[in-house]
Motif scaffolding. Sequence first.
Motif, PDB file in Angstrom:
ATOM      1  N   PRO A  97       0.800  -1.238   0.000  1.00  9.05           N
ATOM      2  CA  PRO A  97       0.000   0.000   0.000  1.00  9.05           C
ATOM      3  C   PRO A  97       0.830   1.286   0.000  1.00  9.05           C
ATOM      4  O   PRO A  97       0.289   2.360  -0.233  1.00  9.05           O
ATOM      5  CB  PRO A  97      -0.819  -0.110   1.290  1.00  9.05           C
ATOM      6  CG  PRO A  97      -0.912  -1.580   1.542  1.00  9.05           C
ATOM      7  CD  PRO A  97       0.413  -2.140   1.091  1.00  9.05           C
ATOM      8  N   ARG A  98       2.122   1.187   0.240  1.00  8.02           N
ATOM      9  CA  ARG A  98       2.957   2.397   0.213  1.00  8.02           C
ATOM     10  C   ARG A  98       3.500   2.700  -1.165  1.00  8.02           C
ATOM     11  O   ARG A  98       4.049   3.772  -1.405  1.00  8.02           O
ATOM     12  CB  ARG A  98       4.123   2.226   1.190  1.00  8.02           C
ATOM     13  CG  ARG A  98       3.685   2.205   2.639  1.00  8.02           C
ATOM     14  CD  ARG A  98       4.791   1.712   3.529  1.00  8.02           C
ATOM     15  NE  ARG A  98       5.083   0.297   3.260  1.00  8.02           N
ATOM     16  CZ  ARG A  98       6.001  -0.414   3.896  1.00  8.02           C
ATOM     17  NH1 ARG A  98       6.725   0.148   4.843  1.00  8.02           N
ATOM     18  NH2 ARG A  98       6.186  -1.688   3.602  1.00  8.02           N
ATOM     19  N   ARG A 137      -4.273   0.143  -0.741  1.00 11.17           N
ATOM     20  CA  ARG A 137      -4.203   1.264   0.203  1.00 11.17           C
ATOM     21  C   ARG A 137      -5.596   1.838   0.470  1.00 11.17           C
ATOM     22  O   ARG A 137      -5.856   2.417   1.521  1.00 11.17           O
ATOM     23  CB  ARG A 137      -3.292   2.337  -0.410  1.00 11.17           C
ATOM     24  CG  ARG A 137      -3.179   3.630   0.357  1.00 11.17           C
ATOM     25  CD  ARG A 137      -2.248   3.490   1.544  1.00 11.17           C
ATOM     26  NE  ARG A 137      -1.995   4.778   2.153  1.00 11.17           N
ATOM     27  CZ  ARG A 137      -0.823   5.412   2.131  1.00 11.17           C
ATOM     28  NH1 ARG A 137       0.213   4.870   1.536  1.00 11.17           N
ATOM     29  NH2 ARG A 137      -0.679   6.577   2.719  1.00 11.17           N
ATOM     30  N   TYR A 190      -0.424   3.544   7.419  1.00 14.94           N
ATOM     31  CA  TYR A 190       0.552   3.820   6.373  1.00 14.94           C
ATOM     32  C   TYR A 190       0.825   5.300   6.276  1.00 14.94           C
ATOM     33  O   TYR A 190      -0.065   6.134   6.437  1.00 14.94           O
ATOM     34  CB  TYR A 190       0.050   3.298   5.032  1.00 14.94           C
ATOM     35  CG  TYR A 190       0.057   1.797   4.972  1.00 14.94           C
ATOM     36  CD1 TYR A 190       1.265   1.111   4.980  1.00 14.94           C
ATOM     37  CD2 TYR A 190      -1.124   1.079   4.958  1.00 14.94           C
ATOM     38  CE1 TYR A 190       1.288  -0.267   4.955  1.00 14.94           C
ATOM     39  CE2 TYR A 190      -1.109  -0.303   4.928  1.00 14.94           C
ATOM     40  CZ  TYR A 190       0.102  -0.974   4.928  1.00 14.94           C
ATOM     41  OH  TYR A 190       0.123  -2.333   4.903  1.00 14.94           O
ATOM     42  N   LYS A 201       5.234   2.491   7.964  1.00 14.52           N
ATOM     43  CA  LYS A 201       4.191   1.520   8.320  1.00 14.52           C
ATOM     44  C   LYS A 201       4.247   1.228   9.817  1.00 14.52           C
ATOM     45  O   LYS A 201       5.296   0.886  10.341  1.00 14.52           O
ATOM     46  CB  LYS A 201       4.410   0.215   7.549  1.00 14.52           C
ATOM     47  CG  LYS A 201       3.397  -0.863   7.917  1.00 14.52           C
ATOM     48  CD  LYS A 201       3.664  -2.167   7.187  1.00 14.52           C
ATOM     49  CE  LYS A 201       2.614  -3.210   7.574  1.00 14.52           C
ATOM     50  NZ  LYS A 201       2.871  -4.508   6.935  1.00 14.52           N
ATOM     51  N   ASN A 207      -6.420  -0.854   6.610  1.00 11.01           N
ATOM     52  CA  ASN A 207      -5.289  -0.017   6.207  1.00 11.01           C
ATOM     53  C   ASN A 207      -5.708   1.437   6.289  1.00 11.01           C
ATOM     54  O   ASN A 207      -6.808   1.781   5.838  1.00 11.01           O
ATOM     55  CB  ASN A 207      -4.904  -0.272   4.747  1.00 11.01           C
ATOM     56  CG  ASN A 207      -4.509  -1.719   4.507  1.00 11.01           C
ATOM     57  OD1 ASN A 207      -4.008  -2.388   5.411  1.00 11.01           O
ATOM     58  ND2 ASN A 207      -4.758  -2.193   3.296  1.00 11.01           N
ATOM     59  N   THR A 225      -5.807   4.725   4.664  1.00 11.04           N
ATOM     60  CA  THR A 225      -5.602   5.246   3.323  1.00 11.04           C
ATOM     61  C   THR A 225      -4.945   6.614   3.417  1.00 11.04           C
ATOM     62  O   THR A 225      -3.888   6.846   2.845  1.00 11.04           O
ATOM     63  CB  THR A 225      -6.961   5.363   2.594  1.00 11.04           C
ATOM     64  OG1 THR A 225      -7.644   4.119   2.707  1.00 11.04           O
ATOM     65  CG2 THR A 225      -6.774   5.734   1.136  1.00 11.04           C
TER      66      THR A 225
END
Length: 597
Positions: free
Chosen positions: A325-326, A336, A511, A544, A587, A589
């Motif tokens: 997601p990064r 993400r 994140y 993270k 996660n 966003t």
Amino acid sequence: MTAPHDKTPPAPAANFIKNLVEADLAAGKHAQRHWAGHPGTAADHAAGPLDPARIRTRFPPEPNGYLHFGHAKSILLNFGLAEQFGGRCHLRFDDTNPEKEEQEYVDSIVDAVKWLGCSWEQGGETNLYYASNYFDWMAQFAEYLISAGHAYVDSQSADAMRANRGTLTEPGKDSPYRQRSVAENSALFARMRAGEFPDGAHILRAKIDMASPNINLRDPAIYRIRHATHHNTGDQWCVYPMYTFAHPIEDALENITHSICTLEFEDQRPFYDWLLERLAEGGLLQRPLPQQIEFSRLNLTYVVLSKRKLIQLVEEKHVEGWDDPRLPTLVGARRRGYAPAGFRLFAERIGVSKNDSNIDYVLFEDAMREVMNESDQRRVAVLDPLKLIIDNYPAGQVEECLAPNHPLHPELGQRPMPFSRELWIEGEDFQEVPEKGFRRLFPGNKARLKYGYVVECTGCDKDETGKVVAVRCTYLPDTKSGTPGADSVKVKGNLHWVSAAHAYPAQIRLYDRLFSVPAPGARREGDGPEVERNFLDDLNPASKTVITAQLEPALQNAGAEERFQFERHGYFVADRVDSRPGAPVFNRTVTLKDAWK
Ligand code: ATP
Ligand code: MG
């Protein structure tokens, strides 16, 4: 080099390509083209009706990697223009290079384009193509160029060819093989195709001008020998077209009107035009020919969009895979939780131009926030749980508090949240000794438990180290939100909570940006001439963080990819990979506000 910050205004930016398309349509430039119903030569198209598509654009990825945010700009531009002007946009896999391409990439590109909301099925047509299906035509066109004296087989060594190409300031020198006869060239090319020569023994070149100030016109290579198995055509071919030869032909066969690409192809445009002109002269391609138009590629602060660097991040395991997601890949964006509509808003705002610019990542995040604020339902989550005990609330009693699903959309209704004697609140919402201006819980202060009651803080419990383990309070029974007594006690602080007995303890991945500086790897102000930076040195060590949060019970049933605004915290999505039914993992966003300024 340090990156200039280009904070583009949040209104739809000018789009010179749109203006150009409008002018072409007004002039009727493409109105007389025919369309065979599939890609084809001049003769094929002539046999078909007038092209029902007013324009045709294409997105032509090479299936040799995962798509990133830069590709999204190109996808949305090309599909957007087609949609806006009654045209079609083709998804074309530019798979003419036998060595690098894989089905895995084809599949992921198809998914990413669909995910962005773009479709190559328009007006009853399905315009999904593979350039490798055009190899017969390309070879035929190469033979035509030979027969017309526009191409020759060169047998110089690669070194000699390089040496004779000249430089930016010096003209090149003709190859000793440049004057071969048509018959000799035809025979040699036939033998190249037949597999009689090893890789690199000969090469087919366009015959243009070795003295041209544009190096790309100094007899560019158009076909090379490569004994390699192709993922689509297998071992059928041992000669493959060069990209600069293949691409214009692909466009023309597909009736593309506006062939949009990034600025680094500007110097190739004269060859693009030269080649298509020669083939149209020979009656092989329909006129009017496609027009190449260049725009500046997307560069974003705080990320890297170069394929090479992305590969390095994945292969050296600085991230957890292509869909981390990064990463600024589209598979990463999807995980993400970024919204396709946010990409569209962002693309609209940055517009297209020919100026190289570095777009501030905040602009991207703000577009996401704007879209998600509108689309996402609200939920309550306590990320740093601290127990709150309401001493005068009966143990074992549970009642419902009603929370609106979306403050901007009352029609989305309310949901019940259980309320009981022991709640979770945020650790930061209690201060034993309040700092100036603190309005939430401290001994003697009253604050509202949002959607619930006003409580008065009475103190706290500590463990033997002095750490606060629970906050104590009493509630005011007449002050429940939504009842006539709600406003009887005025308070300044408002806090969110979940019932401890009912909460869903969930893993949440917070994140943050993968890099901690705007231009990873770039030299900074004050760097001496000896300073060489590596983009990996700019990785953000805190990109993270994994926590266990206490969520309101309704969130336990969130389906994969469902996204919510967690009040006060930001936007969170149920991870599509690690969530299980009844046990979603979330996660983050993006936060509600930019914390990087
Ligand atoms: P490479 O050619 O190095 O393999 P690429 O990023 O150009 O990488 P392609 O698959 O050729 O990959 O790109 C497909 C399309 O996406 C091309 O038309 C290209 O111009 C466009 N594109 C690629 N990167 C960007 C970017 N940063 N901004 C806008 N468009 C881009
Ligand atoms: Mg490319």
